[in-house]
Design a protein around this motif. Structure first.
Motif, short mmCIF file in Angstrom:
data_model
loop_
_atom_site.label_atom_id
_atom_site.label_comp_id
_atom_site.label_asym_id
_atom_site.label_seq_id
_atom_site.Cartn_x
_atom_site.Cartn_y
_atom_site.Cartn_z
N HIS A 1 1.06 -1.32 0.26
CA HIS A 1 0.24 0.05 -0.47
C HIS A 1 0.66 1.17 0.00
CE1 HIS A 1 -3.03 2.20 1.01
NE2 HIS A 1 -3.16 2.47 1.85
N ASP B 1 -5.70 7.71 -0.01
CA ASP B 1 -5.76 6.32 -1.30
C ASP B 1 -6.22 6.83 -2.58
OD1 ASP B 1 -4.74 5.24 1.17
OD2 ASP B 1 -6.62 3.96 1.50
N ASP C 1 -0.99 7.63 6.71
CA ASP C 1 -2.26 7.79 6.34
C ASP C 1 -2.90 6.72 7.42
OD1 ASP C 1 -1.89 4.93 5.39
OD2 ASP C 1 -2.33 4.77 3.69
N HIS D 1 1.32 4.33 -2.96
CA HIS D 1 2.30 5.75 -1.68
C HIS D 1 2.83 6.92 -3.14
CE1 HIS D 1 -2.64 6.65 0.32
NE2 HIS D 1 -1.71 5.70 0.85
N THR E 1 -4.98 3.25 7.34
CA THR E 1 -4.14 2.13 7.08
C THR E 1 -3.82 1.76 6.26
OG1 THR E 1 -6.54 0.72 6.92
CG2 THR E 1 -6.34 1.38 9.21
FE FE Z 1 -3.32 5.22 1.98
#
Ligand code: FE
Ligand code: ZN
Ligand code: ZN
Length: 748
Positions: free
Chosen positions: A476, A733, A500, A480, A502
């Motif tokens: 994840h 996200d 961020d 980013h 999670t």
């Molecule tokens: Fe995120």
């Protein structure tokens, strides 16, 4: 006469923005013969019989305002001896290079006509031209022609046809052109579906709630000056404390309620017409219930003729909130609205120009003098991003679980979808699959490989595993980091601070305050916030006070813990029992380094937010509280950065001790909240300095926090650290699907 002939191929946003009429006029003015047409490649021109160099030169410099030329090719051609210059029919081809324009706010020329009682389109609520109106939201396929839009069922009348065919008219080849005679019609219905006279202005003035069909879907609308109407809307929509967006009649009127900088004014007035988050003025007189507990208001200007006509009523501000049921997808069809919004809307202002791609309003906020997307949708989609390393195999990035977007890429272009909401909701997921299919046609990409989030339980991870295409799971926060690098066309390994809510970590824990170093080819975790217990996982994150309880019980000594008793009076005996047992046994407790949860815990501890009714609420209210005390104490609380197993670990025990002391002393919550922001900003910059002196990528949803981000930017400037932030995609996200495809492009 010269026997020279040239073929010009132009790609970019060259359809639906008055490009062919412009070429036509220019060719006639310069005595050039030949033709121009739209293809799925873009615009093609055969030009001969004149000063072709000057023609090409002027073409590039005088192109219409809304167009964007991406590539420009000139090749020699055979002289055909044409006598005229014509607009030739469009050719449908494969391998499309054409870019579809996003939807455009009503232009000034159309507004003049809308108000002119002698004009055939006087007060016609769907007036548009080549410079404005619906685009992406009505397109079924490319090339962009009326037959492939939702206006295909409305044959043009004589008047519209004349304008459409007149190269000197503003509506020359304006595909959605329409008038009261031939076009779609707007009508008002009551909650029983019965026809009612008028546009609903009187009803709004009496406090009614209207469902109004806009460009990308329905809004729920009421008079923002009526506390009763605002209250009724909030109750009926079961919205908790989530702020409502506002539509202001003009910038001048908006200024009575919010501060607007020149940068913000430019955004408000841009053809994309997004919602701009502005600081609320102290003397603001709008009902508090529009945006409870926060210091900002989301404002936009009227962007469709329907909005302008409504604003002719006795309102200076209307509440304009997306018409959906809590957590569900945006409603965009008439039937669906009338049935689904029963009991919420009193009246329905509908029309029969169908929406093909539902699209929420975009939301931006100016942070550190740049517009930062909180949500990217109407007015921006489907504009592409350039990819530095060409995508060999057409790719699909599925995006994350929350505030999802997906991304499709091929060659040197990546297209990020509109905001599609949270994928844990079944209906949103259905909408996602629907858009996935229709988006492929608009951008002419058939993905042959896919990238998805590494989280094992995300709905889209499960979907990905069922697909037979080659696939790659992406961590994840790596996504980013790479998303921002991609926006800046950087490929060298770079340090990133990702803060961020999670994301599933490479070690199986929940990450969220990460120091990463890498690029699309790979990444290393250089540090993070110390792991703290999150009881109940995502469900626990709705209760900031429980988080504070778990954090403090873990960080404080037994002696220190005993005196914290007064802070937990709002937790029931039962709640505490469960928490104690969870912390003791570790059952249902997740270890997290999340930055979002740290903000939540502090918000809960300070009594600012005890129950979360929308995502990010605790942190947003913490920022608002801090904002009010901006002129207070500027010193950071103590914290430590320790090197453990060659990683930099940010320890926050000392910070919490100092916060407790301030609380015992009776300091104001806002003052503590402000010092907390300063502390985290300084810790971020210290973590950057651990890795050298930049450049650094800042990404993750926590950087939608203006106070935090601007403090970090100031500190970075002092230290001479170059900062890379998202400019074209949200830092949250909504931006990770782009990072996913860039990583898959390297790995697959
Ligand atoms: Fe995120
Ligand atoms: Zn117009
Ligand atoms: Zn007509």
């Amino acid at each position: 006469m010269s026997q020279e002939a040239k073929i010009l191929l132009i790609t970019g946003i060259v359809q639906g923005v008055g490009f062919r009429p412009f070429i036509y006029k220019l060719a006639h003015e310069m005595g050039i013969k030949g033709w121009v047409n739209n293809s799925s490649q873009g615009v093609t021109i055969h030009a001969e019989g004149g000063n072709l160099d000057l023609f090409s030169e002027r073409l590039r410099h005088e192109a219409p305002q809304r167009s964007r030329i991406q590539t420009y090719q000139i090749n020699e051609s055979h002289f055909k001896g044409y006598h005229t210059f014509e607009i030739a029919p469009s050719v449908a081809e494969h391998n499309a290079e054409v870019l579809i324009s996003p939807d455009l706010a009503t232009c000034d020329d159309c507004l003049v006509e809308l108000e002119n009682s002698k004009n055939p389109r006087y007060q016609y609520p769907l007036i548009n031209c080549t410079n404005c109106g619906p685009r992406y939201t009505i397109i079924r396929d490319v090339p962009y022609d009326r037959v492939r839009t939702t206006l295909s069922d409305f044959p043009m009348c004589k008047f519209c046809t004349t304008e459409y065919q007149d190269p000197l008219n503003r509506r020359f080849h304006a595909e959605p052109v329409a008038c009261p005679e031939c076009g779609p019609k707007v009508e008002l219905r009551d909650s029983n579906g019965e026809f009612v006279q008028g546009m609903g202005i009187e009803q709004l003035a009496q406090g009614a709630i209207l469902a109004v069909k806009g460009l990308g879907g329905f809004h729920l609308v009421c008079d923002a000056r009526s506390p009763e109407a605002v209250h009724r809307l909030r109750e009926r929509k079961e919205r908790g404390a989530k702020p409502f967006a506002l539509m202001a009649r003009s910038v001048a009127i908006a200024r009575e309620e919010v501060d607007i900088s020149p940068r913000e004014e430019k955004l408000l007035k841009s053809p994309a017409a997004p919602i701009v988050i502005c600081e609320r003025r102290l003397k603001s007189s709008l009902p508090q219930e529009i945006a409870p507990g926060i210091h900002t208001l989301g404002v936009m200007l009227p962007y469709t003729p329907i909005h302008h006509l409504l604003m002719a009523g006795p309102f200076d501000f209307l509440v304009m909130t997306s018409a959906n049921l809590s957590g569900q997808p945006l409603i965009y069809e008439n039937e669906e609205a009338i049935n689904g919004l029963k009991g919420i809307a009193d009246y329905f202002l509908i029309h029969n120009r169908d929406i093909y791609h539902p699209c929420d309003d975009s939301v931006v906020q100016v942070i550190g003098e740049e517009a930062v997307f909180l949500r990217r949708a109407r007015g921006y989609v489907p504009l592409p991003l350039q990819v530095a390393t060409p995508v060999k195999t057409p790719l699909l990035g599925l995006g994350g679980e929350l505030k999802n977007t997906f991304c499709m890429a091929s060659g040197s272009r990546a297209f990020v979808s509109q905001y599609l909401g949270d994928m844990e909701n079944y209906d949103n997921l259905e909408r996602y699959y629907q858009e996935l299919e229709s988006f492929k046609r608009v951008v002419h990409i058939k993905p042959e490989a896919l990238a998805y989030d590494h989280h094992p339980n995300y709905q889209l991870s499960q979907y990905a595993r069922k697909q037979t295409l080659p696939k790659h799971a992406v961590q994840h926060h790596h996504a980013h980091l790479v998303s921002v690098l991609g926006e800046w066309n950087r490929t060298e390994p770079t340090l990133g601070i990702i803060c961020d809510g999670t994301g599933f970590g490479a070690d199986g824990r929940i990450w969220g305050f990460e120091v990463l170093y890498g690029n699309a080819s790979g990444v290393a975790r250089k540090g993070h916030l110390e792991y703290l217990p999150l009881p109940g996982g995502d469900a626990g994150s709705k209760h900031p006070l429980r988080m504070a309880y778990a954090y403090l019980k873990t960080l404080l000594t037994e002696e220190e813990w005993r005196v914290t008793e007064p802070f937990w009076t709002e937790l029931s005996v039962q709640e505490r029992k469960i928490l104690d047992r969870q912390l003791l046994t570790g059952v249902q407790v997740f270890q997290t380094s999340s930055a979002g949860r740290l903000f939540d815990a502090v918000s809960g501890l300070l009594g600012i937010c005890r129950k979360v009714t929308y995502e990010g609420q605790a942190a947003i209210e913490l920022e608002s509280s801090a904002f009010a005390c901006k002129k207070g104490h500027k010193a950071a609380y103590p914290y430590e950065i320790k090197c453990e197993n060659s990683q930099w670990i940010l320890k926050v025990g000392e910070m919490f001790r100092a916060i407790m002391e301030d609380l015992y002393r009776g300091s104001q919550a806002g003052e503590i909240a402000y010092r907390f922001h300063i502390t985290i900003a300084q810790a971020i910059v210290d973590l950057v300095l651990c890795g050298g002196n930049g450049p650094v990528v800042l990404s993750g949803g926590v950087f939608q926090n203006k106070l935090l981000t601007e403090t970090v930017l100031d500190l970075c400037e002092e230290k001479g650290i170059e900062v890379l932030r998202s400019r074209m995609l949200p830092p949250g996200d909504g931006g990770i699907s782009f990072g996913q495809i860039l990583i898959a492009n390297e790995v697959l």
